[in-house]
Write a protein that holds these residues in place. Structure first.
Motif, mmCIF file in Angstrom:
data_model
loop_
_atom_site.group_PDB
_atom_site.id
_atom_site.type_symbol
_atom_site.label_atom_id
_atom_site.label_comp_id
_atom_site.label_asym_id
_atom_site.label_seq_id
_atom_site.Cartn_x
_atom_site.Cartn_y
_atom_site.Cartn_z
ATOM 1 N N GLY A 88 0.797 -1.221 0.000
ATOM 2 C CA GLY A 88 0.000 0.000 0.000
ATOM 3 C C GLY A 88 0.829 1.271 0.000
ATOM 4 O O GLY A 88 0.278 2.370 -0.047
ATOM 5 N N ARG A 90 0.998 3.199 -6.528
ATOM 6 C CA ARG A 90 0.841 2.543 -5.233
ATOM 7 C C ARG A 90 1.153 1.051 -5.361
ATOM 8 O O ARG A 90 0.726 0.396 -6.315
ATOM 9 C CB ARG A 90 -0.584 2.732 -4.698
ATOM 10 C CG ARG A 90 -0.759 2.248 -3.247
ATOM 11 C CD ARG A 90 -2.161 2.526 -2.747
ATOM 12 N NE ARG A 90 -2.460 3.946 -2.695
ATOM 13 C CZ ARG A 90 -2.184 4.734 -1.654
ATOM 14 N NH1 ARG A 90 -1.572 4.211 -0.576
ATOM 15 N NH2 ARG A 90 -2.512 6.007 -1.683
ATOM 16 N N SER A 120 -1.594 -3.992 -2.135
ATOM 17 C CA SER A 120 -1.582 -4.655 -0.840
ATOM 18 C C SER A 120 -1.494 -6.160 -1.032
ATOM 19 O O SER A 120 -1.915 -6.707 -2.051
ATOM 20 C CB SER A 120 -2.841 -4.311 -0.041
ATOM 21 O OG SER A 120 -2.902 -2.920 0.203
#
Length: 470
Positions: free
Chosen positions: A385, A457, A460
């Motif tokens: 993240g 980004r 995750s």
């Protein structure tokens, strides 16, 4: 007699130390040779003036006085340089014998030319011994609350919040006199016997550093900082609106240069580490960060070394006062540091994986021999993240090293993004920013970049890490 593994490691470490000392001597000698090289430039101009006919000389009677003004400007620049060198604490014994530095696997003094975005070049060197202390040292990074991720590289002496403030250190050389001559000192590492005759290209790197000082630490450089640094700072504020003083987010700035962007990020409430490969830059940033006593303490003349594209002599001879802010009193976060070393060597260490909340690259990713490796390391060191903010062009620094067997992977912007997507980045924001780089604002020639600016980004762990290949 064959050496055992421990003896081989010791020998290699000694060779690396000798290599670093030799490189440092060359860089320091380039700084010291600056006034002589500048004087030679003026003498060439004077020689050309003397070749003019009497009638033409009459039209240019102001030039001899300009030459004398240039000499005074060079003396002021030399005054700054000598003070900077005298404040520098070498990480190794500069008097060590390096003449016997021989090894089939190590070159004695590699000359890595990193061509900067202003068209000049900087000689950079790194070995495992580095600048001084490990970034794990709390006296450097102030990590008592474990906010600062440790680095396998080395952190520039005292470039930390608890060390900034310009305190005198034991054994430091006394200030130079106002005429530019060094006064007596107990330190002998600047002994003339240790100085080298370096090629003029090395002195050009000193001139490049002087121009970079304006970009990072002069009021005149605010225009470029607003073009390049301000969008990054605004993006960090947007992405991290809630920054806890007890556990601030951690940001890495590879290719930090003279340290201003990393310092400004720290002022926002981030624990920030700048990473820089060039000793030319590190020596100068250490001086400004650690030894500045007041705003506008020093004066430099950054534009005197080019007689081309000047609108007036006054523009060419104008002074710049530095620093425009006092690093010791601008509210930076505990844990601010500058780490000296090669980005790939330092941050490919397994201990760096997944520990940074943000990586900021500004005019950096095109310094790579292998930009794919840069992207891979950025992905690895970010937390799940975490964000990668980039601003800069793709002026690949090793693209023109013809005949030197230098690796240079030169991708288009679209291919760079494809590689990032492959490693598991998602693109959140993208634009183009028009900017200059260490440009003389009053020059008739302005090199301008349409730099790529993006926020990516790292996906995750609970999301698919598969990325599109197309």
């Amino acid at each position: 007699m064959e050496l055992n593994e421990e003896q081989q490691q010791l020998r290699r470490r000694k060779l690396e130390e000798a290599l670093e000392v030799k490189s440092l001597r060359r860089i320091i000698s380039a700084y010291i040779n600056y006034p002589d090289a500048a004087e030679d430039d003026i003498k060439r101009c004077e020689s050309s003036f003397r070749k003019l006919s009497p009638a033409h000389k009459t039209l240019l009677l102001h030039l001899p006085s300009k030459f004398q003004s240039l000499r005074r400007c060079i003396s002021v620049n030399t005054f700054f340089i000598l003070n900077m060198l005298q404040a520098f604490e070498p990480p190794l014994d500069m008097s060590m014998d390096v003449d016997n530095c021989e090894d089939q696997h190590l070159e004695c003094c590699p000359d890595e030319h990193h061509h900067r975005h202003d068209g000049s070049s900087l000689d950079s060197h790194h070995s495992s011994t580095g600048m001084a202390r490990s970034a794990k040292d709390p006296a450097v990074c102030n990590t008592e609350n474990d906010h600062m991720p440790s680095a396998r590289g080395t952190t520039d002496t005292d470039v930390a919040t608890n060390a900034i403030g310009g305190q005198e250190t034991e054994g430091q050389l006394k200030s130079v006199e106002s005429n530019g001559n060094a006064s007596s000192s107990s330190c002998d590492w600047l002994n003339s016997s240790l100085q080298l005759n370096v090629p003029l290209v090395d002195v050009d790197k000193v001139r490049c550093v002087i121009r970079n000082i304006v970009r990072d630490w002069g009021a005149e450089g605010q225009v470029e900082r607003d073009q390049c640094y301000l969008p990054i700072l605004e993006e960090l504020e947007r992405l991290f609106p809630k920054r806890s003083k007890e556990s601030p987010p951690c940001c890495l700035v590879p290719g930090a240069g003279l340290g201003r962007l990393a310092l400004d990020i720290s002022r926002l409430g981030f624990v920030c580490q700048g990473n820089e490969f060039s000793y030319y830059m590190m020596i100068c940033s250490s001086f400004i960060l650690n030894h500045s006593q007041s705003v506008g303490e020093w004066t430099i003349y950054p534009w005197i070394h080019s007689n081309c594209n000047s609108i007036s002599d006054e523009d060419q001879l104008r002074p710049v006062s530095i620093p425009d802010i006092l690093p010791a009193s601008v509210g930076i976060t505990e844990g601010f540091s500058m780490c000296g070393g090669d980005f790939v060597e330092v941050y490919s260490d397994p201990g760096q994986e997944g520990i940074w909340d943000a990586v900021v690259t500004c005019f950096f990713i095109d310094t790579a021999h292998n930009i794919v490796e840069y992207i891979e390391i950025i992905w690895k060191i970010l937390k799940d993240g975490g964000v990668w903010i980039n601003l800069g062009p793709l002026l690949y620094h090793f693209a023109d090293t013809y005949g030197q067997n230098e690796m240079s992977i030169e991708l288009s912007l679209e291919d760079v993004k494809k590689v990032a997507f492959h490693y598991g980045f998602t693109l959140e924001k993208e634009s183009t920013i028009s900017t200059t780089y260490t440009t003389n604002a009053r020059s008739m020639m302005q090199n301008r970049y349409f730099a790529a600016f993006w926020t990516m980004r790292k996906k995750s762990a609970n999301k698919s890490s598969a990325a599109p290949d197309e």
